[in-house]
Design a protein around this motif. Structure first.
Motif, mmCIF file in Angstrom:
data_model
loop_
_atom_site.group_PDB
_atom_site.id
_atom_site.type_symbol
_atom_site.label_atom_id
_atom_site.label_comp_id
_atom_site.label_asym_id
_atom_site.label_seq_id
_atom_site.Cartn_x
_atom_site.Cartn_y
_atom_site.Cartn_z
ATOM 1 N N SER A 109 -3.817 45.898 -5.663
ATOM 2 C CA SER A 109 -2.471 45.485 -6.071
ATOM 3 C C SER A 109 -1.943 44.325 -5.231
ATOM 4 C CB SER A 109 -1.507 46.667 -5.988
ATOM 5 O OG SER A 109 -1.418 47.137 -4.650
ATOM 6 N N MET A 110 -2.516 44.081 -4.083
ATOM 7 C CA MET A 110 -2.050 43.016 -3.199
ATOM 8 C C MET A 110 -2.756 41.682 -3.450
ATOM 9 S SD MET A 110 -1.599 45.052 0.405
ATOM 10 C CE MET A 110 -0.901 43.622 1.197
ATOM 11 N N TYR A 111 -3.709 41.705 -4.349
ATOM 12 C CA TYR A 111 -4.526 40.524 -4.593
ATOM 13 C C TYR A 111 -4.150 39.845 -5.901
ATOM 14 C CZ TYR A 111 -7.745 41.073 -0.709
ATOM 15 O OH TYR A 111 -8.288 41.123 0.544
ATOM 16 N N HIS A 112 -4.111 38.507 -5.850
ATOM 17 C CA HIS A 112 -4.047 37.718 -7.067
ATOM 18 C C HIS A 112 -5.430 37.765 -7.717
ATOM 19 C CE1 HIS A 112 -0.308 36.397 -5.406
ATOM 20 N NE2 HIS A 112 -0.875 35.633 -4.487
ATOM 21 N N MET A 113 -5.441 37.850 -9.026
ATOM 22 C CA MET A 113 -6.713 37.968 -9.748
ATOM 23 C C MET A 113 -6.855 36.825 -10.745
ATOM 24 S SD MET A 113 -8.050 40.619 -8.384
ATOM 25 C CE MET A 113 -9.483 40.723 -9.476
ATOM 26 N N SER A 114 -8.063 36.365 -10.904
ATOM 27 C CA SER A 114 -8.330 35.274 -11.836
ATOM 28 C C SER A 114 -9.629 35.527 -12.579
ATOM 29 C CB SER A 114 -8.458 33.944 -11.090
ATOM 30 O OG SER A 114 -7.298 33.616 -10.374
ATOM 31 N N VAL A 140 -5.745 37.643 1.455
ATOM 32 C CA VAL A 140 -6.175 37.269 2.802
ATOM 33 C C VAL A 140 -7.672 36.967 2.830
ATOM 34 C CG1 VAL A 140 -4.330 38.475 3.980
ATOM 35 C CG2 VAL A 140 -6.422 39.717 3.421
ATOM 36 N N ALA A 141 -8.399 37.476 1.865
ATOM 37 C CA ALA A 141 -9.821 37.192 1.695
ATOM 38 C C ALA A 141 -10.052 36.853 0.230
ATOM 39 C CB ALA A 141 -10.658 38.391 2.116
ATOM 40 N N ALA A 142 -11.264 36.434 -0.093
ATOM 41 C CA ALA A 142 -11.595 36.087 -1.474
ATOM 42 C C ALA A 142 -12.924 36.715 -1.858
ATOM 43 C CB ALA A 142 -11.667 34.576 -1.632
ATOM 44 N N TYR A 143 -12.966 37.216 -3.091
ATOM 45 C CA TYR A 143 -14.162 37.901 -3.565
ATOM 46 C C TYR A 143 -14.482 37.458 -4.990
ATOM 47 C CZ TYR A 143 -12.459 40.997 0.151
ATOM 48 O OH TYR A 143 -11.982 41.493 1.334
ATOM 49 N N TRP A 144 -15.786 37.401 -5.283
ATOM 50 C CA TRP A 144 -16.270 37.075 -6.622
ATOM 51 C C TRP A 144 -17.045 38.256 -7.187
ATOM 52 C CZ3 TRP A 144 -15.060 32.786 -9.367
ATOM 53 C CH2 TRP A 144 -14.599 31.667 -8.668
ATOM 54 N N GLY A 145 -16.968 38.409 -8.498
ATOM 55 C CA GLY A 145 -17.848 39.323 -9.185
ATOM 56 C C GLY A 145 -19.164 38.640 -9.510
#
Length: 115
Positions: free
Chosen positions: A30-35, A101-106
């Motif tokens: 819920s704290m992450y922006h999603m794209s 604060v971090a970034a993740y990819w699928g």
């Protein structure tokens, strides 16, 4: 362990619809922006749609406005991309992306629009 797992891709005829899902785990969703991004063969990865963390404002690339809808369900740790009126040029691998604060990819899911 952080995971973003996309699903829902496949082969669809022009004018058809698909709904992509991205299930997140290992971080406070819920704290992450999603794209959603996509990458077609021989092309650079491009932003398709964005949804912020609370309150969930959205933004779209011009080439999908009016056809695609991004949404999120924080209770299910999932972000969706409803794709309508699909065109052959929408063919690409679609990736889920989380950023705060971090970034993740699928790992991506293939969408092919062809008759």
């Amino acid at each position: 362990q952080v995971r973003l797992v996309e699903s829902g891709g496949g082969l669809v005829q022009p004018g058809g619809s698909l709904r992509l899902s991205c299930l997140a785990s290992g971080f406070i969703f819920s704290m992450y922006h999603m794209s959603w991004y996509r990458q077609a063969p021989g092309k650079e990865r491009e932003l398709v749609a964005f949804i912020s963390s609370i309150p969930g404002s959205t933004n779209y690339a011009d080439f999908v406005k009016g056809r695609f809808t991004i949404s999120r369900d924080n209770a299910k740790n999932t972000v969706y991309l409803q794709m309508n009126s699909l065109k052959p040029e929408d063919t690409a691998v679609y990736y889920c992306y989380a950023k705060a604060v971090a970034a993740y990819w699928g790992q991506g899911t293939q969408v092919t629009v062809s008759s």
